[in-house]
Design an enzyme around this catalytic site. Structure first.
Site, PDB file in Angstrom:
ATOM      1  N   LYS A  52       0.931  -1.270   0.201  1.00 29.35           N
ATOM      2  CA  LYS A  52       0.116  -0.116  -0.051  1.00 29.35           C
ATOM      3  C   LYS A  52       0.837   1.316   0.077  1.00 29.35           C
ATOM      4  O   LYS A  52       2.048   1.283   0.582  1.00 29.35           O
ATOM      5  CB  LYS A  52      -0.863  -0.209   1.223  1.00 29.35           C
ATOM      6  CG  LYS A  52      -2.002   0.975   1.271  1.00 29.35           C
ATOM      7  CD  LYS A  52      -2.973   0.859   2.642  1.00 29.35           C
ATOM      8  CE  LYS A  52      -4.000   1.935   2.644  1.00 29.35           C
ATOM      9  NZ  LYS A  52      -4.675   1.830   3.675  1.00 29.35           N
ATOM     10  N   SER A 127      -9.609   1.734   3.031  1.00 28.25           N
ATOM     11  CA  SER A 127      -8.749   2.596   1.928  1.00 28.25           C
ATOM     12  C   SER A 127      -7.951   1.814   1.208  1.00 28.25           C
ATOM     13  O   SER A 127      -7.055   2.137   0.308  1.00 28.25           O
ATOM     14  CB  SER A 127      -7.887   3.686   2.868  1.00 28.25           C
ATOM     15  OG  SER A 127      -7.425   3.177   3.579  1.00 28.25           O
ATOM     16  N   SER A 151     -10.015  -0.502   6.831  1.00 23.33           N
ATOM     17  CA  SER A 151      -9.188  -0.454   5.602  1.00 23.33           C
ATOM     18  C   SER A 151      -8.704  -1.604   4.945  1.00 23.33           C
ATOM     19  O   SER A 151      -8.217  -1.550   3.978  1.00 23.33           O
ATOM     20  CB  SER A 151      -8.336   0.616   5.659  1.00 23.33           C
ATOM     21  OG  SER A 151      -9.157   1.990   5.286  1.00 23.33           O
TER      22      SER A 151
HETATM   23  N1  GLN Z   1     -13.310   4.013   6.132  1.00 25.95           N
HETATM   24  C1  GLN Z   1     -12.898   4.655   7.172  1.00 25.95           C
HETATM   25  C2  GLN Z   1     -12.064   5.905   7.126  1.00 25.95           C
HETATM   26  O1  GLN Z   1     -12.580   6.692   6.204  1.00 25.95           O
HETATM   27  C3  GLN Z   1     -11.434   3.723   7.539  1.00 25.95           C
HETATM   28  C4  GLN Z   1     -10.163   4.003   6.839  1.00 25.95           C
HETATM   29  C5  GLN Z   1      -9.119   3.360   7.470  1.00 25.95           C
HETATM   30  O2  GLN Z   1      -9.220   2.330   8.055  1.00 25.95           O
HETATM   31  N2  GLN Z   1      -7.864   3.827   6.828  1.00 25.95           N
HETATM   32  O3  GLN Z   1     -11.609   6.687   8.001  1.00 25.95           O
END
Ligand code: GLN
Length: 446
Positions: A52, A127, A151
């Site tokens: 990532k 994400s 995420s």
């Molecule tokens: N979707 C969640 C957010 O927008 C989680 C994001 C994540 O785990 N990095 O914060």
């Protein structure tokens, strides 16, 4: 083979931001040579990996999918990257994500959205959407993602693969670009549970460079995949199967529980009564931490600097206005507000207290149960563009993953069926540092 597959599929999927072809080929040749000379095979010998793009890689561009870091080439490897190299895996490239890991659909990438390999009209989740899509599309053998509120697990569910968020502190965060430091955790995205155990085995463990790294013995995860779940006691939170959960997702979870029964485990309904406050608590805490963490992007030390500022303040303002996308700005503003004097007690401090209550909910259930099981996300993947104008609906996609993040405990998402041709994820949640039981149950089920 990995680069060939990327060549065939990535024009439509768009999982990668940067490819590492020359260096990867060199590394593979070097591994080959070592083997010829009688060297031992490492745990992940020769396996192609995607990383990532918020995990720093020496000399390999790391953008966090942000315009701000579009020219940033780190001068060191994250601890997890060092560990993958030590296990003899080969880094294929850097994977797309929501900018600075803020989002759940990959639509917040500053460059382009990754698409779901099961249906190109749908999001891969986020994400870590690039990390999930690349494994699902067979471009890499496994990938690393980061999970702050879901995420790793949610994109794994949307793409029909396995995603593990380890216990907070089990895997070093050194070299992970911080979003919300008290929640961020790196973990593997893989095709199956056994692979997940292998990658976790390679990346887990204490690291003096991360002040929140846990001094715990790393168990033999692989050796404990016995296939046996007889006598395991499973709690199923009624809050995770109620209103807002797609009926087909609910059915798939109930069918999975039936399978656990057949394997000799038992399950009962339990309650995590503070679940309804989790999303609000998370967005206060995560945004507060983000507003502080992202203060380092000032146009001076990292990334892109705005042209011709009149003075220093103008340099900050212009660089940040141009460098950050809309969702990142929204979170910085929310977080700065929640932390400002006069509001701190009402928002940040209150949210910290509710976080403790949410953690206690889990502690209470784990007094009588070994695992907690529910869906990973309330619905399968949604269409690209369907939720972009509606941040609140977007935030609610994480209702089942966020409480686990706030409690700091481990959870895995494994595929458990389909709805309308799109994969559904089953979430298996364990006690702190009990990844072994989580993996064992997931392995027996899949
Ligand atoms: N979707 C969640 C957010 O927008 C989680 C994001 C994540 O785990 N990095 O914060």
């Amino acid at each position: 083979a990995s680069f060939q597959r990327i060549g065939q599929t990535d024009a439509s999927i768009q999982a990668f931001l940067t490819l590492n072809e020359e260096e990867a080929q060199k590394a593979a040749n070097e591994l080959d040579k070592q083997l010829q000379e009688g060297g031992e095979r490492g745990l992940l010998f020769g396996l192609p990996a995607g990383i990532k793009d918020n995990i720093v890689t020496e000399g390999l561009r790391t953008t966090c999918a942000s315009q701000f870091l579009s020219n940033y080439d780190p001068i060191y490897d994250a601890t997890v990257v060092k560990k993958l190299k030590a296990a003899q895996s080969v880094t294929i490239g850097k994977l797309n994500m929501d900018e600075f890991a803020m989002g759940g659909s990959n639509e917040n990438s500053s460059f382009y959205p990754t698409r779901n390999p099961w249906s190109l009209d749908h999001v891969p989740g986020g994400s870590s959407g690039g990390s999930a899509a690349s494994v699902a599309a067979g471009q890499v053998y496994f990938s690393l993602g980061s999970d702050t509120g879901g995420s790793i697990r949610q994109p794994a569910a949307y793409c029909g693969i396995v995603g593990l968020k380890p216990t907070y502190g089990l895997v070093s965060r050194f070299g992970l670009v911080a979003f919300a430091s008290s929640l961020d955790q790196i973990g593997p995205l893989t095709k199956n549970v056994e692979d997940s155990a292998y990658v976790l085995q390679a990346i887990a463990g204490y690291d003096a460079s991360d002040s929140t790294s846990a001094k715990v013995e790393v168990p033999d995860y692989i050796g404990q995949l016995s296939g046996d779940v007889k006598g395991l006691r499973i709690g199923v939170p009624k809050e995770y199967l109620g209103a807002g959960i797609d009926p087909q997702v609910r059915e798939a979870v109930l069918a999975a529980l039936k399978q656990f029964e057949d394997l000799g485990a038992t399950w009962e309904e339990v309650s995590l009564p503070h679940t309804e406050y989790a999303v609000a608590t998370y967005y206060l805490l995560a945004s507060s931490e983000a507003s502080s963490n992202l203060a380092r992007f000032d146009g001076v030390r990292y990334g892109v600097r705005a042209d011709n500022p009149d003075n220093l303040l103008e340099l900050y303002r212009k660089s940040r206005s141009q460098g950050f996308g809309p969702e990142v700005k929204r979170r910085i503003m929310l977080g700065t507000y929640a932390l400002s004097s006069g509001y701190y007690d009402a928002y940040y401090l209150k949210a910290q207290k509710v976080r403790t209550l949410i953690k206690q909910d889990f502690d209470n259930v784990f007094e009588s149960y070994d695992l907690i099981i529910g869906p990973t996300a309330p619905t399968p993947a949604f269409r690209i563009g369907e939720q972009v104008g509606d941040p609140l609906t977007m935030y609610l996609n994480d209702i089942c993953t966020i409480p686990v993040s706030l409690a700091g405990i481990p959870a895995i998402s494994v595929p458990c069926g389909f709805s309308g041709g799109l994969p559904i994820g089953l979430q298996i949640i364990g006690k702190a540092f009990d990844e072994s039981t989580v993996l064992r149950a997931a392995h027996a089920y899949e």
